[in-house]
Write an enzyme that holds these catalytic residues in place. Sequence first.
Site, PDB file in Angstrom:
ATOM      1  N   GLU A   1      17.263   2.242  16.357  1.00 16.99           N
ATOM      2  CA  GLU A   1      16.915   3.558  16.853  1.00 16.99           C
ATOM      3  C   GLU A   1      16.784   3.820  18.271  1.00 16.99           C
ATOM      4  O   GLU A   1      16.257   2.358  19.073  1.00 16.99           O
ATOM      5  CB  GLU A   1      15.287   3.672  16.254  1.00 16.99           C
ATOM      6  CG  GLU A   1      15.605   3.661  14.520  1.00 16.99           C
ATOM      7  CD  GLU A   1      14.147   3.638  13.978  1.00 16.99           C
ATOM      8  OE1 GLU A   1      14.141   3.678  12.866  1.00 16.99           O
ATOM      9  OE2 GLU A   1      13.221   3.838  14.733  1.00 16.99           O
TER      10      GLU A   1
ATOM     11  N   ILE B   1      12.295   4.299   4.241  1.00 14.84           N
ATOM     12  CA  ILE B   1      11.196   4.945   5.268  1.00 14.84           C
ATOM     13  C   ILE B   1      10.518   3.518   5.837  1.00 14.84           C
ATOM     14  O   ILE B   1       9.548   3.683   6.464  1.00 14.84           O
ATOM     15  CB  ILE B   1      10.318   5.732   4.632  1.00 14.84           C
ATOM     16  CG1 ILE B   1       9.538   5.096   3.314  1.00 14.84           C
ATOM     17  CG2 ILE B   1      10.750   7.233   4.344  1.00 14.84           C
ATOM     18  CD1 ILE B   1       8.282   4.157   3.318  1.00 14.84           C
TER      19      ILE B   1
ATOM     20  N   ARG C   1      12.342   0.085   7.453  1.00 14.96           N
ATOM     21  CA  ARG C   1      12.980  -0.119   8.710  1.00 14.96           C
ATOM     22  C   ARG C   1      14.601  -0.267   8.402  1.00 14.96           C
ATOM     23  O   ARG C   1      14.890  -0.686   7.503  1.00 14.96           O
ATOM     24  CB  ARG C   1      12.614  -1.562   9.226  1.00 14.96           C
ATOM     25  CG  ARG C   1      11.113  -1.608   9.579  1.00 14.96           C
ATOM     26  CD  ARG C   1      11.225  -1.029  10.944  1.00 14.96           C
ATOM     27  NE  ARG C   1       9.702  -1.345  11.467  1.00 14.96           N
ATOM     28  CZ  ARG C   1       8.618  -0.395  11.235  1.00 14.96           C
ATOM     29  NH1 ARG C   1       8.728   0.750  10.716  1.00 14.96           N
ATOM     30  NH2 ARG C   1       7.556  -0.641  11.859  1.00 14.96           N
TER      31      ARG C   1
ATOM     32  N   ASP D   1      14.804   7.494   7.137  1.00 13.80           N
ATOM     33  CA  ASP D   1      14.052   7.872   8.391  1.00 13.80           C
ATOM     34  C   ASP D   1      13.733   6.901   9.380  1.00 13.80           C
ATOM     35  O   ASP D   1      13.452   7.070  10.371  1.00 13.80           O
ATOM     36  CB  ASP D   1      12.515   8.092   7.706  1.00 13.80           C
ATOM     37  CG  ASP D   1      11.282   8.684   9.044  1.00 13.80           C
ATOM     38  OD1 ASP D   1      10.453   7.804   8.825  1.00 13.80           O
ATOM     39  OD2 ASP D   1      11.719   9.374   9.700  1.00 13.80           O
TER      40      ASP D   1
ATOM     41  N   ARG E   1       0.802  -1.181   0.198  1.00 14.56           N
ATOM     42  CA  ARG E   1      -0.305   0.060  -0.060  1.00 14.56           C
ATOM     43  C   ARG E   1       0.994   1.285   0.137  1.00 14.56           C
ATOM     44  O   ARG E   1       0.585   2.196  -0.764  1.00 14.56           O
ATOM     45  CB  ARG E   1      -0.983  -0.054   1.257  1.00 14.56           C
ATOM     46  CG  ARG E   1      -2.001  -0.867   1.114  1.00 14.56           C
ATOM     47  CD  ARG E   1      -2.630  -1.360   2.679  1.00 14.56           C
ATOM     48  NE  ARG E   1      -1.744  -1.979   3.464  1.00 14.56           N
ATOM     49  CZ  ARG E   1      -1.990  -2.919   4.343  1.00 14.56           C
ATOM     50  NH1 ARG E   1      -3.278  -3.342   4.342  1.00 14.56           N
ATOM     51  NH2 ARG E   1      -1.158  -3.678   4.830  1.00 14.56           N
ATOM     52  N   ILE E   2       1.955   1.223   0.868  1.00 13.79           N
ATOM     53  CA  ILE E   2       2.672   2.470   0.946  1.00 13.79           C
ATOM     54  C   ILE E   2       3.565   2.689  -0.447  1.00 13.79           C
ATOM     55  O   ILE E   2       3.636   3.670  -0.879  1.00 13.79           O
ATOM     56  CB  ILE E   2       3.789   2.240   2.139  1.00 13.79           C
ATOM     57  CG1 ILE E   2       2.742   2.564   3.390  1.00 13.79           C
ATOM     58  CG2 ILE E   2       4.611   3.486   2.020  1.00 13.79           C
ATOM     59  CD1 ILE E   2       3.273   2.480   4.684  1.00 13.79           C
TER      60      ILE E   2
ATOM     61  N   HIS F   1      12.502   8.873  12.315  1.00 13.82           N
ATOM     62  CA  HIS F   1      11.354   8.050  12.285  1.00 13.82           C
ATOM     63  C   HIS F   1       9.918   8.816  12.319  1.00 13.82           C
ATOM     64  O   HIS F   1       9.122   8.277  13.252  1.00 13.82           O
ATOM     65  CB  HIS F   1      11.509   6.886  13.166  1.00 13.82           C
ATOM     66  CG  HIS F   1      10.785   5.605  13.052  1.00 13.82           C
ATOM     67  ND1 HIS F   1      11.139   4.384  13.345  1.00 13.82           N
ATOM     68  CD2 HIS F   1       9.497   5.635  12.097  1.00 13.82           C
ATOM     69  CE1 HIS F   1       9.938   3.415  12.780  1.00 13.82           C
ATOM     70  NE2 HIS F   1       9.134   4.078  12.010  1.00 13.82           N
ATOM     71  N   VAL F   2       9.872   9.665  11.480  1.00 12.07           N
ATOM     72  CA  VAL F   2       8.619  10.471  11.514  1.00 12.07           C
ATOM     73  C   VAL F   2       7.682  10.256  10.593  1.00 12.07           C
ATOM     74  O   VAL F   2       6.835  11.299  10.181  1.00 12.07           O
ATOM     75  CB  VAL F   2       9.050  12.035  11.904  1.00 12.07           C
ATOM     76  CG1 VAL F   2       9.802  12.265  12.886  1.00 12.07           C
ATOM     77  CG2 VAL F   2       9.984  12.134  10.504  1.00 12.07           C
TER      78      VAL F   2
HETATM   79  C1  8YV Z   1       5.416   3.805  14.210  1.00  6.86           C
HETATM   80  C2  8YV Z   1       5.624   2.708  12.116  1.00  6.86           C
HETATM   81  O1  8YV Z   1       4.311   3.018  14.438  1.00  6.86           O
HETATM   82  O2  8YV Z   1       3.671   2.058  11.622  1.00  6.86           O
HETATM   83  C3  8YV Z   1       4.743   1.749  11.748  1.00  6.86           C
HETATM   84  O3  8YV Z   1       5.162   0.773  11.424  1.00  6.86           O
HETATM   85  O4  8YV Z   1       7.112   2.543  11.722  1.00  6.86           O
HETATM   86  C4  8YV Z   1       5.472   3.932  12.765  1.00  6.86           C
HETATM   87  O5  8YV Z   1       4.330   4.580  12.191  1.00  6.86           O
HETATM   88  C5  8YV Z   1       5.645   5.071  14.964  1.00  6.86           C
HETATM   89  O6  8YV Z   1       7.000   5.513  14.560  1.00  6.86           O
HETATM   90  C6  8YV Z   1       5.073   4.696  16.191  1.00  6.86           C
HETATM   91  O7  8YV Z   1       5.924   4.078  17.051  1.00  6.86           O
END
Ligand code: 8YV
Length: 311
Positions: A260, A229, A231, A255, A153-154, A278-279
């Site tokens: 982390e 964006i 992992r 990101d 999806r992303i 990670h935003v």
């Molecule tokens: C995190 C994310 O949930 O949804 C994910 O997989 O990596 C982010 O949306 C967010 O960083 C909260 O921990």
Amino acid sequence: MKPEILVTGPMYPPTLAKLDETYTTHKLFQSKDREALVASLADRITAVASSNSGGIDGATIAKLPRLKVISHFGVGYDTVDVAAAKARGVTVTNTPDVLTEEVADLAMGLLYATVRRIPQGDRYVREGKWLKAAMALTESLQGRTLGIVGMGRIGQAIARRAEASNMKIAYQGPRRKADLPYAYHADPVALAKATGMLMVACPGGEATRGLVSRAVIDALGPKGFIVNIARGSVVDEPALLEALQQGRVAGAGLDVFADEPRVPEAFFALDNVVLQPHVASATHQTRAAMGQLVIDNLAAHFAGKPLLTPV
Ligand code: 8YV
């Protein structure tokens, strides 16, 4: 008596507040003796709320014989031992769809920032360098092909945005998706070679650990770019750092990181990398929607209704 839940990790504060309101919450991430807390709850906990910064492993799942659901805050759930959960008939839910467009926005923002060197331009002006000379020209995105690793999806939301920016799309993933009109490469090295520009948008976890290897990074070439964006675990981070230091790739936008929030300080000295904490989903609207899904899945569980977003 409010039902009890175990909350294994911190999450969006308004969501946590709502959970505190609705349930007797036992916060594992605040516990001084996690073992004792889990043991004290073993005979009655049926539901857990987890997050990316506080998941749940197989050992803890095994200590909760009555557990039925793990409601995870995040679309990615690589901090949850899903195999151990499934083996116990425990359902894991996540928070898909509500963050897709938000994450895709940040992904494209990071791509523009990395290739057009927007943070560097900001610094250039603030440091008064423009008074002396115009900033060096950058590479262009126009007409380039964006190689997307992970066309879920992303990935598809990013592809739509990139196409709107006159980019072509190619992708890599476990299988070709017949309904997509883009060039498919089973091998990430081939995708990197064909495009010179990668967007990493696949799930984390063991299946993709190190997928973007040193060979993939080298295949990008000295005019190549990479944005992650997904992992940190997906990319060979030391290999990427070295390639950036030696100019074997032109730039990176990151990101997410391997450990982390600890980011190797060697990245800080580099002028060809854009760093984010990670935003990608970090807006009030999206985190609230993610939290609502965590809440709704727990409510469905306690109401004996079907869960909304089982993985
Ligand atoms: C995190 C994310 O949930 O949804 C994910 O997989 O990596 C982010 O949306 C967010 O960083 C909260 O921990």
